[in-house]
Design a protein around this motif. Structure first.
Motif, PDB file in Angstrom:
ATOM      1  N   GLU A 157       0.855  -1.185   0.000  1.00 26.57           N
ATOM      2  CA  GLU A 157       0.000   0.000   0.000  1.00 26.57           C
ATOM      3  C   GLU A 157       0.888   1.231   0.000  1.00 26.57           C
ATOM      4  OE1 GLU A 157      -2.806   2.243   3.180  1.00 26.57           O
ATOM      5  OE2 GLU A 157      -3.532   0.245   2.586  1.00 26.57           O
ATOM      6  N   PHE A 158       0.520   2.217  -0.816  1.00 23.22           N
ATOM      7  CA  PHE A 158       1.357   3.407  -0.925  1.00 23.22           C
ATOM      8  C   PHE A 158       0.484   4.628  -1.159  1.00 23.22           C
ATOM      9  CE2 PHE A 158       4.081   6.430  -3.228  1.00 23.22           C
ATOM     10  CZ  PHE A 158       5.160   6.501  -2.356  1.00 23.22           C
ATOM     11  N   MET A 159       0.669   5.651  -0.320  1.00 28.67           N
ATOM     12  CA  MET A 159      -0.017   6.926  -0.486  1.00 28.67           C
ATOM     13  C   MET A 159       0.790   7.765  -1.475  1.00 28.67           C
ATOM     14  SD  MET A 159      -0.895   9.884   2.334  1.00 28.67           S
ATOM     15  CE  MET A 159      -1.373   8.666   3.565  1.00 28.67           C
ATOM     16  N   THR A 160       0.257   7.938  -2.655  1.00 30.68           N
ATOM     17  CA  THR A 160       1.029   8.575  -3.712  1.00 30.68           C
ATOM     18  C   THR A 160       1.056  10.083  -3.531  1.00 30.68           C
ATOM     19  OG1 THR A 160       1.295   8.790  -6.108  1.00 30.68           O
ATOM     20  CG2 THR A 160      -0.962   8.680  -5.288  1.00 30.68           C
ATOM     21  N   PRO A 161       2.251  10.690  -3.534  1.00 31.40           N
ATOM     22  CA  PRO A 161       2.352  12.137  -3.334  1.00 31.40           C
ATOM     23  C   PRO A 161       1.616  12.929  -4.411  1.00 31.40           C
ATOM     24  CG  PRO A 161       4.484  11.091  -3.019  1.00 31.40           C
ATOM     25  CD  PRO A 161       3.576  10.047  -3.604  1.00 31.40           C
ATOM     26  N   TYR A 162       1.220  14.115  -4.030  1.00 30.47           N
ATOM     27  CA  TYR A 162       0.623  15.049  -4.978  1.00 30.47           C
ATOM     28  C   TYR A 162       1.641  15.332  -6.086  1.00 30.47           C
ATOM     29  CZ  TYR A 162      -1.479  19.469  -6.575  1.00 30.47           C
ATOM     30  OH  TYR A 162      -2.036  20.475  -7.319  1.00 30.47           O
ATOM     31  N   PRO A 163       1.222  15.345  -7.349  1.00 24.33           N
ATOM     32  CA  PRO A 163       2.191  15.493  -8.445  1.00 24.33           C
ATOM     33  C   PRO A 163       2.680  16.908  -8.690  1.00 24.33           C
ATOM     34  CG  PRO A 163      -0.012  15.274  -9.337  1.00 24.33           C
ATOM     35  CD  PRO A 163      -0.131  15.053  -7.848  1.00 24.33           C
ATOM     36  N   ALA A 164       2.078  17.902  -8.017  1.00 28.84           N
ATOM     37  CA  ALA A 164       2.415  19.293  -8.286  1.00 28.84           C
ATOM     38  C   ALA A 164       2.324  19.538  -9.797  1.00 28.84           C
ATOM     39  CB  ALA A 164       3.779  19.647  -7.705  1.00 28.84           C
ATOM     40  N   SER A 165       3.180  20.341 -10.343  1.00 26.85           N
ATOM     41  CA  SER A 165       3.025  20.753 -11.746  1.00 26.85           C
ATOM     42  C   SER A 165       3.368  19.685 -12.767  1.00 26.85           C
ATOM     43  CB  SER A 165       3.869  21.999 -12.016  1.00 26.85           C
ATOM     44  OG  SER A 165       3.296  23.137 -11.416  1.00 26.85           O
ATOM     45  N   VAL A 166       3.842  18.524 -12.339  1.00 27.70           N
ATOM     46  CA  VAL A 166       4.053  17.444 -13.301  1.00 27.70           C
ATOM     47  C   VAL A 166       2.715  17.001 -13.911  1.00 27.70           C
ATOM     48  CG1 VAL A 166       4.972  15.106 -13.630  1.00 27.70           C
ATOM     49  CG2 VAL A 166       6.179  16.718 -12.177  1.00 27.70           C
ATOM     50  N   PHE A 167       1.590  17.299 -13.231  1.00 30.27           N
ATOM     51  CA  PHE A 167       0.287  16.944 -13.798  1.00 30.27           C
ATOM     52  C   PHE A 167       0.046  17.656 -15.124  1.00 30.27           C
ATOM     53  CE2 PHE A 167      -1.645  20.936 -12.430  1.00 30.27           C
ATOM     54  CZ  PHE A 167      -2.760  21.076 -13.256  1.00 30.27           C
ATOM     55  N   LYS A 168       0.830  18.683 -15.411  1.00 28.56           N
ATOM     56  CA  LYS A 168       0.669  19.405 -16.663  1.00 28.56           C
ATOM     57  C   LYS A 168       1.022  18.540 -17.867  1.00 28.56           C
ATOM     58  CE  LYS A 168       1.296  23.626 -14.049  1.00 28.56           C
ATOM     59  NZ  LYS A 168       2.151  24.767 -13.637  1.00 28.56           N
ATOM     60  N   LEU A 169       1.754  17.431 -17.635  1.00 27.45           N
ATOM     61  CA  LEU A 169       1.975  16.455 -18.704  1.00 27.45           C
ATOM     62  C   LEU A 169       0.646  15.852 -19.166  1.00 27.45           C
ATOM     63  CD1 LEU A 169       5.086  14.500 -17.360  1.00 27.45           C
ATOM     64  CD2 LEU A 169       5.042  16.144 -19.249  1.00 27.45           C
ATOM     65  N   ILE A 170      -0.272  15.630 -18.223  1.00 27.13           N
ATOM     66  CA  ILE A 170      -1.580  15.084 -18.580  1.00 27.13           C
ATOM     67  C   ILE A 170      -2.354  16.103 -19.413  1.00 27.13           C
ATOM     68  CG2 ILE A 170      -3.758  14.169 -17.704  1.00 27.13           C
ATOM     69  CD1 ILE A 170      -2.322  13.234 -15.219  1.00 27.13           C
ATOM     70  N   VAL A 171      -2.279  17.360 -19.011  1.00 27.83           N
ATOM     71  CA  VAL A 171      -2.966  18.406 -19.772  1.00 27.83           C
ATOM     72  C   VAL A 171      -2.399  18.475 -21.193  1.00 27.83           C
ATOM     73  CG1 VAL A 171      -3.547  20.854 -19.849  1.00 27.83           C
ATOM     74  CG2 VAL A 171      -3.394  19.688 -17.637  1.00 27.83           C
ATOM     75  N   ALA A 172      -1.078  18.360 -21.322  1.00 32.11           N
ATOM     76  CA  ALA A 172      -0.464  18.365 -22.654  1.00 32.11           C
ATOM     77  C   ALA A 172      -0.976  17.198 -23.491  1.00 32.11           C
ATOM     78  CB  ALA A 172       1.057  18.302 -22.523  1.00 32.11           C
ATOM     79  N   PHE A 173      -1.117  16.031 -22.868  1.00 33.20           N
ATOM     80  CA  PHE A 173      -1.678  14.866 -23.558  1.00 33.20           C
ATOM     81  C   PHE A 173      -3.101  15.163 -24.018  1.00 33.20           C
ATOM     82  CE2 PHE A 173      -4.257  10.957 -23.162  1.00 33.20           C
ATOM     83  CZ  PHE A 173      -3.641  10.166 -24.123  1.00 33.20           C
ATOM     84  N   GLY A 174      -3.899  15.786 -23.151  1.00 35.61           N
ATOM     85  CA  GLY A 174      -5.278  16.112 -23.509  1.00 35.61           C
ATOM     86  C   GLY A 174      -5.355  17.090 -24.669  1.00 35.61           C
ATOM     87  N   VAL A 175      -4.486  18.087 -24.678  1.00 32.02           N
ATOM     88  CA  VAL A 175      -4.468  19.059 -25.768  1.00 32.02           C
ATOM     89  C   VAL A 175      -4.037  18.386 -27.067  1.00 32.02           C
ATOM     90  CG1 VAL A 175      -3.343  21.157 -26.625  1.00 32.02           C
ATOM     91  CG2 VAL A 175      -4.090  21.029 -24.236  1.00 32.02           C
ATOM     92  N   ALA A 176      -3.026  17.508 -26.982  1.00 33.68           N
ATOM     93  CA  ALA A 176      -2.560  16.808 -28.178  1.00 33.68           C
ATOM     94  C   ALA A 176      -3.665  15.932 -28.767  1.00 33.68           C
ATOM     95  CB  ALA A 176      -1.331  15.966 -27.832  1.00 33.68           C
ATOM     96  N   ARG A 177      -4.403  15.224 -27.918  1.00 32.57           N
ATOM     97  CA  ARG A 177      -5.508  14.392 -28.400  1.00 32.57           C
ATOM     98  C   ARG A 177      -6.570  15.259 -29.085  1.00 32.57           C
ATOM     99  NH1 ARG A 177      -9.023  12.082 -25.929  1.00 32.57           N
ATOM    100  NH2 ARG A 177      -9.309  10.208 -27.182  1.00 32.57           N
ATOM    101  N   LEU A 178      -6.891  16.379 -28.448  1.00 34.07           N
ATOM    102  CA  LEU A 178      -7.907  17.267 -29.008  1.00 34.07           C
ATOM    103  C   LEU A 178      -7.456  17.793 -30.371  1.00 34.07           C
ATOM    104  CD1 LEU A 178     -10.663  18.575 -28.281  1.00 34.07           C
ATOM    105  CD2 LEU A 178      -9.371  20.543 -27.433  1.00 34.07           C
ATOM    106  N   ALA A 179      -6.173  18.135 -30.492  1.00 37.33           N
ATOM    107  CA  ALA A 179      -5.647  18.620 -31.772  1.00 37.33           C
ATOM    108  C   ALA A 179      -5.712  17.526 -32.833  1.00 37.33           C
ATOM    109  CB  ALA A 179      -4.212  19.104 -31.591  1.00 37.33           C
ATOM    110  N   ASP A 180      -5.373  16.298 -32.468  1.00 32.01           N
ATOM    111  CA  ASP A 180      -5.406  15.198 -33.427  1.00 32.01           C
ATOM    112  C   ASP A 180      -6.821  14.907 -33.911  1.00 32.01           C
ATOM    113  OD1 ASP A 180      -2.691  14.917 -33.242  1.00 32.01           O
ATOM    114  OD2 ASP A 180      -2.753  13.190 -31.888  1.00 32.01           O
ATOM    115  N   GLN A 181      -7.805  15.201 -33.089  1.00 33.69           N
ATOM    116  CA  GLN A 181      -9.198  14.952 -33.446  1.00 33.69           C
ATOM    117  C   GLN A 181      -9.860  16.146 -34.122  1.00 33.69           C
ATOM    118  OE1 GLN A 181     -10.755  13.847 -29.630  1.00 33.69           O
ATOM    119  NE2 GLN A 181      -9.796  11.823 -29.651  1.00 33.69           N
ATOM    120  N   GLY A 182      -9.082  17.206 -34.368  1.00 34.23           N
ATOM    121  CA  GLY A 182      -9.616  18.380 -35.047  1.00 34.23           C
ATOM    122  C   GLY A 182     -10.335  19.347 -34.143  1.00 34.23           C
ATOM    123  N   GLY A 183     -10.237  19.158 -32.840  1.00 34.01           N
ATOM    124  CA  GLY A 183     -10.943  20.036 -31.904  1.00 34.01           C
ATOM    125  C   GLY A 183     -10.235  21.341 -31.635  1.00 34.01           C
TER     126      GLY A 183
END
Length: 479
Positions: A173-199
């Motif tokens: 069992e492991f309490m995973t630390p808050y990712p701080a600004s590394v979560f912005k990698l997920i946002v970049a992934f979301g933007v890239a997906r949206l761009a690939d889909q023409g959004g």
């Protein structure tokens, strides 16, 4: 005289910490809001049961079990050597009240960028010397019950709610630390997906008009191309740019599909939920979650590695074609232009006695003053002339850092420069070691910075990967 690379016994002198007793993390300067005990908007996510995983598809490199086990053993030793608990409270000088939580993952890559071995080490109160987590051939760690981060629960040595269902029988069992600004990698992934889909188009101008002020930097409207927002979010971690892109994703129905895509890929610990559609703010411990191994796999999706990278829980192959080649290039370029080289890498202070040198790469020239050689990243200034260290750089480190008082993190792709010792790997680290805990009182003049133990961790991992590159597993196992 250039600062020498520090390995071996020096590694035992760095990387520990603890967290503030309260606060949803919003910015480096302060934890502004009370810590939530639970969040109805951050539900436990059901996980598809893992099937017996097949070997890699024909014609592709696949993680070698023996090599991964060897790498896991060495990584655990390196993490233990850092003595992460040997830090002090920045204000009181006292040691942290408990062993910090540290989650480190390394994926070794071959010359083409395909995974050949993977390791994950966890450090916590349950495992004060670290534990090597078994990693499957799909580069996952099903033997861990990941739980949400809580400063108060960590300090009280209590458990928190799970991130995923169906893991009650997992041995760790492991309490995973808050990712701080590394979560912005997920946002970049979301933007890239949206761009690939023409959004959205990267050259499209997005007019950010927040209707609230829950973004960490407050209400700051702006009008820029999407590529500008993306660059600002990654290269100097602009919170306003992040909120702008999150608001855009909300407006264009990109949030739920982004989280759904991550789940379908088996990246079940990566998610961004409970952000405010009115301005892209509302970040919280419960809404933003990441683990080191899943983050390392996400980074692989921004590369051009051929063939099957891993398989989903349903057994489907995952390749870099999840994103278009052009989108991968856009995100990768922003990671290569990172300005905040101050965690696993300390290139912004290159040539100085403190902090210790981390992963040996150079600062992108856009951040270096031509007259003084000092690094300036927006409103952040670093002392010292880094130009004299540029020739000593050995690798490119395309990465993203994250720092708040109760969390410090870094994740990226390391590639040897021409003429340097060969190595290629992905590394991610998440800790509850933000700037509440430092190497000594007054470190960095009292500014919010990382413990240099993250740098010595990075240096030790990089040194290890120079010894593994190109060597057969049998030769490694004999050591």
């Amino acid at each position: 005289m250039h600062r020498a690379r520090r390995l071996g016994p020096v590694l035992a002198s760095m990387l520990a910490g603890v967290v503030l007793a309260s606060g949803v993390l919003t910015a480096c300067e302060a934890d502004a809001k009370p810590e939530p005990e639970r969040s109805a908007a951050a539900p436990v996510v059901p996980e598809t049961p893992a099937n017996p995983l097949p070997s890699a598809a024909p014609g592709t490199a696949g993680p070698d079990a023996a090599r991964s086990a060897w790498l896991g053993k060495r990584l655990r030793e390196i993490v233990d050597d850092q003595r992460f608990g040997d830090v002090v409270n920045a204000k009181t000088g006292r040691r942290p009240p408990a062993v910090p939580n540290v989650d480190v993952a390394v994926i070794e890559l071959d010359d083409a960028g395909r995974p050949v071995a993977a390791a994950n080490t966890l450090l916590s109160q349950d495992h004060p010397q670290g534990v090597a987590v078994p990693v499957t051939t799909d580069l996952s760690a099903p033997g861990v019950r990941w739980t949400h981060w809580s400063n108060s629960a960590w300090a009280a040595k209590k458990s928190t709610e799970p991130l995923l269902t169906g893991r009650g029988g997992a041995p760790l069992e492991f309490m995973t630390p808050y990712p701080a600004s590394v979560f912005k990698l997920i946002v970049a992934f979301g933007v890239a997906r949206l761009a690939d889909q023409g959004g959205v188009r990267y050259d499209e101008v997005y007019d950010y008009r927040p209707r609230k002020a829950t973004c960490p930097d407050g209400r700051k409207p702006g009008k820029h191309p999407v590529s500008w927002w993306l660059d600002a979010m990654i290269t100097y971690s602009s919170n306003t740019a992040t909120c702008a892109l999150l608001m855009m994703l909300h407006e264009r129905d990109g949030i739920d599909p982004m989280n759904g895509a991550l789940r379908s890929l088996g990246l079940t610990t990566l998610r961004v939920v409970d952000t405010d559609p009115a301005d892209g703010g509302g970040w919280s411990f419960w809404g933003l979650t990441m683990t080191a191994l899943d983050t390392s796999r996400l980074l692989l999706l921004f590369t051009d590695a051929p063939g099957t990278l891993w398989r989903t829980p349903k057994g489907d192959p995952v390749t870099t074609e999840v994103l278009s080649r052009s989108s991968r290039a856009v995100v990768r370029k922003t990671l290569q232009e990172q300005g905040l080289n101050q965690a696993l890498s300390t290139a912004n202070w290159c040539g100085q006695d403190y902090p210790a040198q981390g992963i040996p790469h150079r600062v992108p020239t856009r951040w270096t003053d031509r007259a003084t050689g000092q690094v300036r990243v927006e409103d952040r200034r670093y002392t010292g002339d880094v130009r004299k260290c540029a020739d000593d750089a050995e690798v490119e480190f395309a990465h993203k850092t994250g720092l708040v008082p109760s969390a410090g993190a870094d994740a990226g792709i390391v590639t040897a420069l021409p003429g340097a010792k060969p190595r290629r790997y992905v590394v991610s680290v998440f800790t509850n070691l933000g700037c509440t805990y430092v190497d000594f009182v007054g470190a960095y003049g009292g500014q919010c910075r990382y413990t240099q133990k993250l740098a010595t961790l990075g240096a030790a991992i990089d040194a290890l990967m120079t010894t593994t590159a190109g060597r057969p597993t049998a030769a490694l196992s004999a050591n």
